[in-house]
Design a protein around this motif. Structure first.
Motif, PDB file in Angstrom:
ATOM      1  N   VAL A 141       3.403  -9.294  -5.870  1.00 32.71           N
ATOM      2  CA  VAL A 141       4.050  -8.250  -6.468  1.00 32.71           C
ATOM      3  C   VAL A 141       3.544  -6.973  -5.867  1.00 32.71           C
ATOM      4  CG1 VAL A 141       4.767  -7.095  -8.563  1.00 32.71           C
ATOM      5  CG2 VAL A 141       4.614  -9.698  -8.231  1.00 32.71           C
ATOM      6  N   TRP A 142       4.099  -6.072  -5.410  1.00 33.89           N
ATOM      7  CA  TRP A 142       3.563  -4.684  -4.959  1.00 33.89           C
ATOM      8  C   TRP A 142       3.965  -3.524  -5.758  1.00 33.89           C
ATOM      9  CZ3 TRP A 142      -0.030  -4.663  -0.779  1.00 33.89           C
ATOM     10  CH2 TRP A 142      -0.184  -5.558  -0.254  1.00 33.89           C
ATOM     11  N   VAL A 143       3.148  -2.663  -5.974  1.00 38.40           N
ATOM     12  CA  VAL A 143       3.405  -1.225  -6.414  1.00 38.40           C
ATOM     13  C   VAL A 143       3.175  -0.634  -5.424  1.00 38.40           C
ATOM     14  CG1 VAL A 143       2.909   0.602  -7.983  1.00 38.40           C
ATOM     15  CG2 VAL A 143       2.470  -1.797  -8.738  1.00 38.40           C
ATOM     16  N   VAL A 144       4.433   0.224  -4.857  1.00 36.38           N
ATOM     17  CA  VAL A 144       4.443   0.893  -3.716  1.00 36.38           C
ATOM     18  C   VAL A 144       4.841   2.311  -3.987  1.00 36.38           C
ATOM     19  CG1 VAL A 144       4.731  -1.105  -2.186  1.00 36.38           C
ATOM     20  CG2 VAL A 144       6.687   0.194  -3.048  1.00 36.38           C
ATOM     21  N   ILE A 145       4.799   3.392  -2.997  1.00 37.74           N
ATOM     22  CA  ILE A 145       5.238   4.672  -3.035  1.00 37.74           C
ATOM     23  C   ILE A 145       6.142   5.076  -1.767  1.00 37.74           C
ATOM     24  CG2 ILE A 145       3.368   5.785  -2.294  1.00 37.74           C
ATOM     25  CD1 ILE A 145       3.830   8.000  -4.542  1.00 37.74           C
ATOM     26  N   ASP A 146       7.077   5.545  -1.778  1.00 37.39           N
ATOM     27  CA  ASP A 146       7.973   5.702  -0.538  1.00 37.39           C
ATOM     28  C   ASP A 146       7.558   7.143  -0.083  1.00 37.39           C
ATOM     29  OD1 ASP A 146       9.771   7.379  -2.081  1.00 37.39           O
ATOM     30  OD2 ASP A 146      11.178   6.020  -2.275  1.00 37.39           O
ATOM     31  N   ASP A 147       8.235   7.463   0.894  1.00 39.17           N
ATOM     32  CA  ASP A 147       8.015   8.912   1.479  1.00 39.17           C
ATOM     33  C   ASP A 147       8.421   9.989   0.720  1.00 39.17           C
ATOM     34  OD1 ASP A 147      10.469   8.636   2.407  1.00 39.17           O
ATOM     35  OD2 ASP A 147       9.857   8.295   4.673  1.00 39.17           O
ATOM     36  N   ILE A 153       8.365  -1.226  -7.783  1.00 40.95           N
ATOM     37  CA  ILE A 153       7.677  -2.417  -7.858  1.00 40.95           C
ATOM     38  C   ILE A 153       8.624  -3.455  -7.105  1.00 40.95           C
ATOM     39  CG2 ILE A 153       7.137  -4.086  -9.474  1.00 40.95           C
ATOM     40  CD1 ILE A 153       7.094  -2.189 -11.860  1.00 40.95           C
ATOM     41  N   ILE A 154       7.987  -4.062  -6.159  1.00 49.30           N
ATOM     42  CA  ILE A 154       8.627  -4.811  -5.170  1.00 49.30           C
ATOM     43  C   ILE A 154       8.138  -6.308  -5.154  1.00 49.30           C
ATOM     44  CG2 ILE A 154       9.709  -2.819  -4.043  1.00 49.30           C
ATOM     45  CD1 ILE A 154       7.612  -3.472  -1.677  1.00 49.30           C
ATOM     46  N   LYS A 155       8.896  -7.026  -4.606  1.00 47.55           N
ATOM     47  CA  LYS A 155       8.292  -8.436  -4.424  1.00 47.55           C
ATOM     48  C   LYS A 155       8.299  -8.684  -2.673  1.00 47.55           C
ATOM     49  CE  LYS A 155      11.557 -10.428  -7.579  1.00 47.55           C
ATOM     50  NZ  LYS A 155      12.707 -11.604  -7.830  1.00 47.55           N
ATOM     51  N   GLY A 156       6.994  -9.256  -2.285  1.00 49.89           N
ATOM     52  CA  GLY A 156       7.023  -9.396  -0.923  1.00 49.89           C
ATOM     53  C   GLY A 156       6.718 -11.087  -0.945  1.00 49.89           C
ATOM     54  N   LEU A 157       7.620 -11.566  -0.069  1.00 50.46           N
ATOM     55  CA  LEU A 157       7.577 -13.047  -0.005  1.00 50.46           C
ATOM     56  C   LEU A 157       6.690 -13.526   0.989  1.00 50.46           C
ATOM     57  CD1 LEU A 157      11.468 -13.891   0.102  1.00 50.46           C
ATOM     58  CD2 LEU A 157      10.023 -14.254  -1.969  1.00 50.46           C
ATOM     59  N   ASN A 158       6.093 -14.633   0.722  1.00 49.96           N
ATOM     60  CA  ASN A 158       5.055 -15.245   1.675  1.00 49.96           C
ATOM     61  C   ASN A 158       3.997 -14.089   2.087  1.00 49.96           C
ATOM     62  OD1 ASN A 158       6.427 -17.628   1.762  1.00 49.96           O
ATOM     63  ND2 ASN A 158       7.937 -16.945   3.122  1.00 49.96           N
ATOM     64  N   ALA A 159       4.259 -13.709   3.422  1.00 49.85           N
ATOM     65  CA  ALA A 159       2.941 -12.624   3.767  1.00 49.85           C
ATOM     66  C   ALA A 159       3.459 -11.355   3.916  1.00 49.85           C
ATOM     67  CB  ALA A 159       2.247 -13.291   5.277  1.00 49.85           C
ATOM     68  N   GLU A 160       4.687 -10.868   3.465  1.00 48.43           N
ATOM     69  CA  GLU A 160       5.095  -9.687   3.744  1.00 48.43           C
ATOM     70  C   GLU A 160       4.316  -8.524   3.315  1.00 48.43           C
ATOM     71  OE1 GLU A 160       7.097  -8.905   5.869  1.00 48.43           O
ATOM     72  OE2 GLU A 160       8.347 -10.658   6.276  1.00 48.43           O
ATOM     73  N   PRO A 162       4.075  -4.186   2.759  1.00 51.41           N
ATOM     74  CA  PRO A 162       4.777  -3.143   2.580  1.00 51.41           C
ATOM     75  C   PRO A 162       4.664  -2.071   3.660  1.00 51.41           C
ATOM     76  CG  PRO A 162       3.734  -3.711   0.345  1.00 51.41           C
ATOM     77  CD  PRO A 162       2.998  -4.506   1.466  1.00 51.41           C
ATOM     78  N   PHE A 163       3.594  -1.832   4.162  1.00 48.76           N
ATOM     79  CA  PHE A 163       3.616  -0.605   5.098  1.00 48.76           C
ATOM     80  C   PHE A 163       4.375  -0.847   6.360  1.00 48.76           C
ATOM     81  CE2 PHE A 163      -0.031  -2.889   6.978  1.00 48.76           C
ATOM     82  CZ  PHE A 163       0.122  -2.682   8.347  1.00 48.76           C
ATOM     83  N   VAL A 164       4.540  -1.885   6.778  1.00 47.80           N
ATOM     84  CA  VAL A 164       5.393  -2.067   8.120  1.00 47.80           C
ATOM     85  C   VAL A 164       6.878  -1.867   7.496  1.00 47.80           C
ATOM     86  CG1 VAL A 164       4.049  -3.900   9.059  1.00 47.80           C
ATOM     87  CG2 VAL A 164       6.106  -4.648   7.736  1.00 47.80           C
ATOM     88  N   TYR A 165       7.270  -1.604   6.431  1.00 50.69           N
ATOM     89  CA  TYR A 165       8.563  -1.132   6.016  1.00 50.69           C
ATOM     90  C   TYR A 165       8.473   0.391   5.786  1.00 50.69           C
ATOM     91  CZ  TYR A 165       9.388  -6.009   6.103  1.00 50.69           C
ATOM     92  OH  TYR A 165       9.442  -7.291   6.637  1.00 50.69           O
ATOM     93  N   ARG A 166       7.443   1.048   5.877  1.00 50.35           N
ATOM     94  CA  ARG A 166       7.030   2.637   5.662  1.00 50.35           C
ATOM     95  C   ARG A 166       6.792   2.693   4.122  1.00 50.35           C
ATOM     96  NH1 ARG A 166       7.544   4.782  10.286  1.00 50.35           N
ATOM     97  NH2 ARG A 166       8.910   4.051  11.864  1.00 50.35           N
ATOM     98  N   LEU A 167       6.500   1.687   3.264  1.00 51.71           N
ATOM     99  CA  LEU A 167       6.099   1.792   2.017  1.00 51.71           C
ATOM    100  C   LEU A 167       4.631   1.795   1.889  1.00 51.71           C
ATOM    101  CD1 LEU A 167       8.917  -0.511   0.670  1.00 51.71           C
ATOM    102  CD2 LEU A 167       8.705   1.973   0.217  1.00 51.71           C
ATOM    103  N   ILE A 168       4.055   2.789   1.163  1.00 50.82           N
ATOM    104  CA  ILE A 168       2.608   2.820   1.086  1.00 50.82           C
ATOM    105  C   ILE A 168       2.260   1.925  -0.114  1.00 50.82           C
ATOM    106  CG2 ILE A 168       0.698   4.442   0.606  1.00 50.82           C
ATOM    107  CD1 ILE A 168       2.258   6.471   2.081  1.00 50.82           C
ATOM    108  N   PRO A 169       1.449   1.035   0.018  1.00 53.89           N
ATOM    109  CA  PRO A 169       0.821   0.202  -1.054  1.00 53.89           C
ATOM    110  C   PRO A 169      -0.161   0.888  -1.958  1.00 53.89           C
ATOM    111  CG  PRO A 169      -0.079  -0.650   0.992  1.00 53.89           C
ATOM    112  CD  PRO A 169       0.840   0.473   1.482  1.00 53.89           C
ATOM    113  N   ILE A 170       0.229   0.688  -3.367  1.00 53.66           N
ATOM    114  CA  ILE A 170      -0.593   1.315  -4.254  1.00 53.66           C
ATOM    115  C   ILE A 170      -1.579   0.414  -5.103  1.00 53.66           C
ATOM    116  CG2 ILE A 170      -0.873   2.581  -6.434  1.00 53.66           C
ATOM    117  CD1 ILE A 170       0.400   4.148  -3.894  1.00 53.66           C
TER     118      ILE A 170
END
Ligand SMILES: [Fe+2]
Length: 213
Positions: A141-147, A153-160, A162-170
């Motif tokens: 479970v990630w808390v992220v911020i976009d540009d 609050i997003i789910k990341g399955l397995n090893a995903e 966020p920053f590769v999807y241009r979301l900055i992890p918090i």
């Protein structure tokens, strides 16, 4: 090049009673060290000169696995380099997302943004816990911020990651079973509540927010 096991930012028993020393030790010295050892054995990493972990992850994202097994079409299966390097990043981020005497009402800028976007900490907390409980299988479970400066609050399955999807992890919480099974068995919701209330590192969240600019 050779990646080294990052130092844990607290003692192995410092997260007790929320997470036991045995739970943290197994996770840190077993799982994270295992991923680092595997990554160091991969030819791309072993043969590279100095490279940031983020660069290795991005290289892995674009490198598709050999599809001889014919299970998934090329391009839809994350490469082993991506999975392993992303997990090293995720684990390191997770251990930094926790701190003894953390959790509860957020302090600083993160608290203000949560209140503005979610109403209050309690509403945010409920969503965070629900997201982790509802994740099917293994992941994060990630808390992220976009540009645009919006927190999600997003789910990341397995090893995903966020920053590769241009979301900055918090912040993140590991919801792979091994992250909580020693202490909480199959009670993932209880683990998530305990982490939210006792361990989330708001200083780390505020630091990540300030880098997000
Ligand atoms: Fe884990």
């Amino acid at each position: 090049m050779k990646l080294v096991l990052p130092k844990l930012p607290y003692d192995l028993d410092a997260l007790e009673p929320t997470l036991s020393k045995h739970q943290v030790e197994l996770h840190y010295k077993g799982h994270l060290k295992g991923y680092i050892d595997k990554l160091n054995q991969m030819p791309f990493v072993a043969n590279a000169s100095r490279m940031k972990l983020e660069e290795i992850i991005l290289k892995g994202k674009h490198e598709h696995v050999d599809n001889r097994l014919g299970v998934l079409p090329p391009g839809e299966h994350p490469s082993t380099l991506y999975n392993i390097s992303a997990q090293v990043y995720n684990y390191t981020f997770y251990f930094n997302s926790l701190t003894p005497k953390g959790g509860g009402n957020p302090e600083g800028d993160i608290g203000e943004i949560i209140d503005a976007q979610f109403g209050d900490w309690e509403s945010f907390r409920k969503k965070l816990i629900a997201k982790g409980k509802n994740l099917f299988g293994s992941g994060w479970v990630w808390v992220v911020i976009d540009d645009e400066g919006e927190i999600s609050i997003i789910k990341g399955l397995n090893a995903e990651v966020p920053f590769v999807y241009r979301l900055i992890p918090i912040l993140c919480i590991d919801v792979w079973e091994h992250a909580y099974y020693v202490d909480y068995e199959n009670r993932r919701g209880e683990y998530l509540r305990a982490v939210a209330d006792n361990l989330l590192n708001w200083d780390f969240a505020n630091k990540n927010l300030s880098h997000a600019g």
